[in-house]
Design an enzyme around this catalytic site. Structure first.
Site, short mmCIF file in Angstrom:
data_model
loop_
_atom_site.label_atom_id
_atom_site.label_comp_id
_atom_site.label_asym_id
_atom_site.label_seq_id
_atom_site.Cartn_x
_atom_site.Cartn_y
_atom_site.Cartn_z
N GLU A 23 -3.31 7.81 -4.43
CA GLU A 23 -3.92 7.34 -5.90
C GLU A 23 -4.81 7.75 -6.45
O GLU A 23 -6.33 7.97 -5.84
CB GLU A 23 -4.16 5.25 -5.65
CG GLU A 23 -2.59 5.28 -6.03
CD GLU A 23 -2.84 3.33 -5.36
OE1 GLU A 23 -4.01 2.38 -5.84
OE2 GLU A 23 -1.59 3.11 -5.43
N HIS B 36 -0.81 1.00 -10.41
CA HIS B 36 -1.16 -0.32 -8.90
C HIS B 36 -2.01 -1.51 -9.94
O HIS B 36 -3.21 -1.45 -10.08
CB HIS B 36 -3.07 0.18 -7.89
CG HIS B 36 -2.89 -0.36 -7.02
ND1 HIS B 36 -3.12 0.33 -5.76
CD2 HIS B 36 -2.91 -2.07 -6.50
CE1 HIS B 36 -3.41 -0.52 -4.44
NE2 HIS B 36 -3.33 -1.86 -5.15
N ARG C 188 0.78 -0.91 -0.45
CA ARG C 188 -0.41 0.05 -0.21
C ARG C 188 1.06 1.39 0.10
O ARG C 188 1.99 1.55 0.81
CB ARG C 188 -1.06 -0.23 1.16
CG ARG C 188 -2.27 -0.94 1.50
CD ARG C 188 -3.52 -0.57 0.76
NE ARG C 188 -4.68 -1.24 0.09
CZ ARG C 188 -4.24 -2.52 -0.89
NH1 ARG C 188 -3.22 -2.82 -1.63
NH2 ARG C 188 -5.38 -3.61 -1.06
O1 A2R Z 1 3.16 -9.11 11.47
P1 A2R Z 1 2.25 -10.25 11.53
O2 A2R Z 1 2.67 -11.33 11.98
O3 A2R Z 1 0.77 -10.53 10.81
O4 A2R Z 1 2.63 -10.79 9.22
C1 A2R Z 1 1.99 -9.88 8.71
C2 A2R Z 1 2.42 -8.97 7.97
N1 A2R Z 1 2.62 -7.82 8.48
C3 A2R Z 1 2.41 -6.86 9.50
N2 A2R Z 1 4.78 -6.94 9.58
C4 A2R Z 1 4.43 -5.54 10.24
N3 A2R Z 1 3.94 -4.93 11.01
C5 A2R Z 1 2.98 -4.48 10.88
N4 A2R Z 1 2.63 -4.04 11.59
C6 A2R Z 1 2.28 -5.96 9.64
N5 A2R Z 1 1.02 -6.04 9.46
C7 A2R Z 1 1.06 -6.47 9.05
O5 A2R Z 1 2.60 -8.52 6.66
C8 A2R Z 1 1.99 -10.54 7.83
O6 A2R Z 1 3.21 -11.69 7.08
C9 A2R Z 1 2.04 -10.05 6.37
C10 A2R Z 1 -0.17 -10.03 5.24
O7 A2R Z 1 0.62 -11.59 5.23
P2 A2R Z 1 -0.83 -11.59 4.57
O8 A2R Z 1 -1.80 -11.75 5.60
O9 A2R Z 1 -0.89 -13.15 4.12
O10 A2R Z 1 -0.89 -10.89 3.41
P3 A2R Z 1 -0.73 -10.92 1.32
O11 A2R Z 1 -1.66 -11.86 0.99
O12 A2R Z 1 0.00 -11.36 1.94
O13 A2R Z 1 -1.57 -9.36 1.18
C11 A2R Z 1 -0.13 -8.81 1.68
C12 A2R Z 1 -1.07 -7.15 0.94
C13 A2R Z 1 -2.47 -6.24 0.86
O14 A2R Z 1 -2.41 -6.86 2.34
C14 A2R Z 1 -2.63 -5.71 0.14
O15 A2R Z 1 -1.67 -4.26 0.47
C15 A2R Z 1 -1.48 -5.68 -0.73
O16 A2R Z 1 -0.21 -6.89 0.12
O17 A2R Z 1 -1.53 -6.66 -1.98
#
Ligand code: A2R
Length: 311
Positions: free
Chosen positions: A260, A278, A231
């Protein structure tokens, strides 16, 4: 009784014909006056919404849909969906994870190569009849250090591809992943200092907004390159522009921007920057699969079944 569904955002091409077959469909017009008139007329009858991650579900619209039961959004971002308000009203929300993982990971690798090998600048040169003039040289990806901010579904798919480039992989997220052997950093700052390429793949929202700030960019340093396929708001954009202009980082490849489709003027003039609209999930196959999930989630709900991919 056939449910009334509102299509509140642009949809992949396979969505509307299918929804039309199963539901009583209302496609929200793009001009505000017509949209307002439609909502006044049908708002109280709407039980389901189909939207996308960018257009989301504005609070103003949500407030005018008192009978809303379910929202199916194309995409994985939830930052525009007003999740808390929806959940407080007991509305079920579905997104489309997994089907876009590989295409977005491919795009991340493509962006890393595009910026380091000057693919877009070289292409502009050829089209302008300049051939090699002023192009200089690119820099190597193979064997370098890749830092991944967010080793989730997409992050892991990026890492798998990067292994084929003999990259040394490290990551930061809030919780270490016990299933991988990549180096874990408990702070983004130390990850940035340990990266030649830093790729952002975290969700948007208050927890991540602005986390790639001046300090992180300086830790990435003058040999470091930033790639963002998550993002735009995760990066402090004015600080990124300053770091690029002052040579405090080497380059950037950005699929997403903070505001955007507004593109800061300064970025348009920088040859060490690759910009995309995007578009990381923008393959025919991926969009068709995302669209199908929107349809299937709505159908599941109105068939009395659980959502296939709830938030
Ligand atoms: O922090 P964790 O252990 O929940 O790991 C998640 C990480 N994450 C963060 N890392 C550091 N600081 C934060 N505040 C934080 N919040 C979340 O991001 C996890 O490893 C990763 C997200 O992975 P998934 O939920 O599997 O999402 P995916 O399908 O990989 O997509 C990621 C993002 C989407 O939300 C869209 O914004 C973009 O990629 O297209």
């Amino acid at each position: 009784m056939t449910a009334d569904i509102l299509v509140a955002g642009r949809m992949p091409a396979n969505v509307i014909p299918q929804l039309d077959q199963h539901f009583h469909l209302h496609v929200l017009p793009t001009d505000k006056a017509s949209a307002d008139a439609m909502i006044r007329e049908v708002g109280t009858r709407i039980r389901g919404v189909a939207t996308n991650a960018a257009q989301g579900l504005p609070l103003e619209l949500l407030d005018q849909l008192p009978g809303l039961e379910v929202v199916a959004s194309s995409g994985i971002g939830t930052d525009a969906l007003n999740l808390n308000a929806a959940k407080a009203r007991g509305i079920h929300v579905a997104v489309t994870p997994d089907v876009l993982t590989n295409d977005v990971a491919d795009a991340g690798i493509a962006l890393m190569l595009a910026v380091s090998r000057k693919l877009c600048m070289a292409e502009r040169n050829v089209r302008a009849g300049r051939w090699l003039k002023g192009l200089g040289l690119g820099y190597r990806v193979t064997g370098k250090r890749l830092g991944i901010l967010g080793l989730g579904r997409i992050g892991r798919a990026v890492a798998k591809r990067a292994e084929a480039f003999d990259m040394s992989i490290a990551y930061h997220q809030r919780t270490p992943n016990p299933d991988v052997s990549y180096r874990y950093h408990d702070s983004l700052l130390s990850l940035a200092a340990d990266s030649d390429f830093l790729m952002i793949i975290v969700p948007g929202g208050p927890a991540t907004d602005g986390m790639v700030n001046r300090e992180v960019l300086d830790a990435l340093g003058p040999d470091g390159t930033l790639i963002n396929i998550g993002r735009g708001a995760t990066v402090d954009e004015p600080e990124l522009i300053r770091a690029l202009a002052e040579g405090r980082i080497r380059g950037a490849a950005l699929d997403v921007l903070a505001n955007e489709p507004h593109v800061p003027e300064a970025l348009l003039t920088m040859d060490n920057v690759v910009l995309q609209p995007h578009f990381a999930s923008g393959t025919e196959e991926c969009r068709a699969e995302m669209g199908q999930l929107v349809v299937d989630n709505l159908r599941a709900h109105f068939d009395g079944k659980p959502l296939l991919t709830p938030v």
